[in-house]
Write an enzyme that holds these catalytic residues in place. Structure first.
Site, PDB file in Angstrom:
ATOM      1  CB  SER A 155     -39.432 -64.810 -53.144  1.00  0.00           C
ATOM      2  OG  SER A 155     -37.944 -64.841 -52.970  1.00  0.00           O
ATOM      3  CE  LYS A 215     -33.086 -63.014 -47.712  1.00  0.00           C
ATOM      4  NZ  LYS A 215     -33.269 -64.687 -47.602  1.00  0.00           N
ATOM      5  CE1 TYR A 246     -34.182 -68.115 -45.490  1.00  0.00           C
ATOM      6  CE2 TYR A 246     -32.598 -68.218 -47.136  1.00  0.00           C
ATOM      7  CZ  TYR A 246     -33.805 -68.644 -46.644  1.00  0.00           C
ATOM      8  OH  TYR A 246     -34.345 -69.512 -47.561  1.00  0.00           O
ATOM      9  CD  GLU A 272     -37.473 -62.027 -46.383  1.00  0.00           C
ATOM     10  OE1 GLU A 272     -36.349 -61.691 -47.170  1.00  0.00           O
ATOM     11  OE2 GLU A 272     -37.782 -63.044 -46.047  1.00  0.00           O
ATOM     12  CE  LYS A 287     -38.300 -64.225 -49.532  1.00  0.00           C
ATOM     13  NZ  LYS A 287     -37.044 -64.849 -50.331  1.00  0.00           N
ATOM     14  N   GLY A 324     -41.454 -71.756 -43.529  1.00  0.00           N
ATOM     15  CA  GLY A 324     -41.692 -73.195 -42.629  1.00  0.00           C
ATOM     16  C   GLY A 324     -42.870 -74.068 -43.174  1.00  0.00           C
ATOM     17  CB  SER A 360     -42.023 -71.136 -48.016  1.00  0.00           C
ATOM     18  OG  SER A 360     -40.764 -71.420 -47.894  1.00  0.00           O
ATOM     19  N   GLY A 376     -37.469 -70.485 -50.297  1.00  0.00           N
ATOM     20  CA  GLY A 376     -36.259 -71.303 -50.252  1.00  0.00           C
ATOM     21  C   GLY A 376     -36.355 -72.583 -49.790  1.00  0.00           C
ATOM     22  NE  ARG A 377     -37.531 -72.126 -44.206  1.00  0.00           N
ATOM     23  CZ  ARG A 377     -38.202 -71.503 -43.104  1.00  0.00           C
ATOM     24  NH1 ARG A 377     -38.231 -72.066 -42.065  1.00  0.00           N
ATOM     25  NH2 ARG A 377     -38.386 -70.273 -43.063  1.00  0.00           N
ATOM     26  CG  ASP A 418     -30.712 -65.624 -49.454  1.00  0.00           C
ATOM     27  OD1 ASP A 418     -31.608 -66.467 -49.984  1.00  0.00           O
ATOM     28  OD2 ASP A 418     -30.988 -64.783 -48.777  1.00  0.00           O
ATOM     29  CD  GLU A 465     -39.823 -64.908 -42.163  1.00  0.00           C
ATOM     30  OE1 GLU A 465     -38.573 -64.644 -42.800  1.00  0.00           O
ATOM     31  OE2 GLU A 465     -40.184 -66.098 -41.786  1.00  0.00           O
ATOM     32  CE  LYS A 511     -27.640 -64.091 -46.922  1.00  0.00           C
ATOM     33  NZ  LYS A 511     -28.844 -64.817 -46.437  1.00  0.00           N
ATOM     34  CB  SER A 521     -25.685 -67.693 -43.793  1.00  0.00           C
ATOM     35  OG  SER A 521     -26.443 -68.397 -42.600  1.00  0.00           O
TER      36      SER A 521
HETATM   37  P1  13P Z   1     -38.234 -69.500 -47.111  1.00  0.00           P
HETATM   38  O1  13P Z   1     -39.257 -69.599 -48.156  1.00  0.00           O
HETATM   39  O2  13P Z   1     -37.388 -70.725 -46.535  1.00  0.00           O
HETATM   40  O3  13P Z   1     -39.267 -69.066 -45.911  1.00  0.00           O
HETATM   41  O4  13P Z   1     -37.117 -68.447 -47.229  1.00  0.00           O
HETATM   42  C1  13P Z   1     -37.152 -67.316 -48.089  1.00  0.00           C
HETATM   43  C2  13P Z   1     -36.423 -66.327 -47.688  1.00  0.00           C
HETATM   44  O5  13P Z   1     -35.530 -65.806 -48.598  1.00  0.00           O
HETATM   45  C3  13P Z   1     -36.309 -65.657 -46.386  1.00  0.00           C
HETATM   46  O6  13P Z   1     -35.507 -64.811 -46.296  1.00  0.00           O
END
Ligand code: 13P
Length: 370
Positions: free
Chosen positions: A305, A143, A370, A186, A228, A274, A272, A307-308, A31, A188, A104, A33
């Site tokens: 879940s 999300k 994001y 989430e 998350k 980073g 994840s 992304g990177r 997702d 974070e 998102k 941007s």
């Molecule tokens: P990362 O796994 O890249 O940290 O991102 C997941 C995500 O959706 C963050 O909002």
């Protein structure tokens, strides 16, 4: 009369949340941007156009094998309306693979006055009509990313940031559930900074506890959300970082969650944050091994879940070239499979990296958005 979620809605939410937390499966966060994906495209010299973003997402979603490892995909609003080369909408493409489409819904971060550049997440005002529309379009989960940072000298996270972000997450979760959409909650805690693992644990415990308390205040159905969170790690610039091994990270993460998250929550799907692809996989596997060894055992599905940590090698191989799609998909499937094993505590460190692989490369981006 007190407003309550109907039994039907409660059942539907629980069903969706359980489906997303299916054993051996996780979520692909795709997702990003336009500006965030633009930064990746610059690195592979691909122009950041709508068509290139479509081609990239087609590479991610097109291979049928992803259904074995992925229960859901988080999409960006733009992707919801895009189609593959055969004219099939991405939402339908995913649903045909039994993958739940998610969306998102936050609108990014704004600064909180009187703090050390801390942020709150915006997007609540028109969230209900947007969720109603997203449901009609086939999305079944959402999300919303709330961000907290650790700066011991600057006094962050402040109590204001913790409370406001928890409230935002709770109000978002409540609106989603009203619209039959499972909210991914989430909170974070960023890995930016030079703090120790112990500091991350202390802060995350406060943040997770405040988030759960706010969810209760907003009468959110715990069985109908997914959490998350970040894993508990030392900050990216911590001196002794190399000394934190997967076992320490796994133990601290499991302890923090056991102290704060109710067993009614069906799944905890980590971001994840980073970490390199390999690190994120090794740590997830260790979290599951520890979770099944301790007494009492962890009560939730513990999965990913990412992304990177799912996309970075694949996007590098793809590099905007149609001839590379096959190879990029092989790499994507390799990472998905590795994380599927990790979500069952069965990943053998190093077993998914090749000598040319970028899987051990850090994915850290300072002040990542994001
Ligand atoms: P990362 O796994 O890249 O940290 O991102 C997941 C995500 O959706 C963050 O909002």
């Amino acid at each position: 009369m007190t407003l309550m979620l109907s039994k039907n809605i409660q059942d539907e939410l629980q069903q969706t949340a359980r489906l997303l937390a299916t054993n051996g499966k996780g979520i692909l966060a795709a997702d990003e941007s336009m500006s965030t994906i633009g930064k990746k495209f610059v690195q592979i010299a691909v122009e950041n156009t709508k068509e290139n973003r479509r081609l990239y997402r087609q590479m991610l979603f097109g291979d049928d094998r992803i259904r074995e490892f992925i229960s859901g995909v988080i999409l960006h609003d733009e992707t919801l309306y895009q189609k593959d080369d055969n004219g099939k909408g991405f939402v339908d493409l995913l649903r045909e693979k039994n993958i739940v489409p998610g969306i998102k819904v936050d609108r990014g971060l704004v600064l909180l006055m009187g703090t050390n550049n801390e942020t709150n997440t915006q997007g609540l005002d028109d969230l209900k009509p947007r969720c109603e529309e997203y449901y009609k379009l086939g999305c079944r989960f959402a999300k919303w990313r709330a961000v907290l940072k650790i700066d011991e000298h600057g006094g962050s996270p402040s109590q204001l940031a913790i409370v406001e972000n928890a409230r935002g997450l709770a109000r978002y979760a409540s609106i989603c559930q009203e619209c039959r959409i499972v909210p991914i909650v989430e909170p974070e805690v960023l890995s930016d900074g030079n703090h120790s693992l112990e500091k991350c644990q202390q802060v995350s415990q406060k943040v997770f506890a405040a988030t759960i308390a706010a969810l209760h205040e907003h009468n959110v159905l715990m069985e109908g959300i997914l959490l998350k969170p970040n894993m508990i790690t030392a900050g990216h610039d911590f001196n002794g970082k190399a000394e934190n091994n997967a076992e320490e990270i796994g133990m601290a993460t499991v302890m923090t969650l056991m102290r704060t998250i109710p067993p009614a929550v069906p799944g905890i799907m980590f971001l994840s944050g980073g970490q390199s692809e390999e690190e994120a996989t090794v740590n997830l596997s260790m979290i599951n091994q520890i979770g099944s060894k301790i007494k009492p055992q962890t009560p939730w599905k513990l999965s990913f879940s990412y992304g990177r940590a799912l996309q970075n090698s694949a996007i590098t191989i793809w590099a905007g070239n149609v001839e590379n799609v096959g190879k990029a998909r092989e790499e994507l499937i390799r990472r998905m499979k590795a994380n599927s094993l990790a979500s069952q505590g069965r990943y053998m460190p190093g077993s998914s990296t090749t000598t040319s692989s970028t899987a051990t490369k850090s994915n850290y981006v300072a002040k990542h958005v994001y």
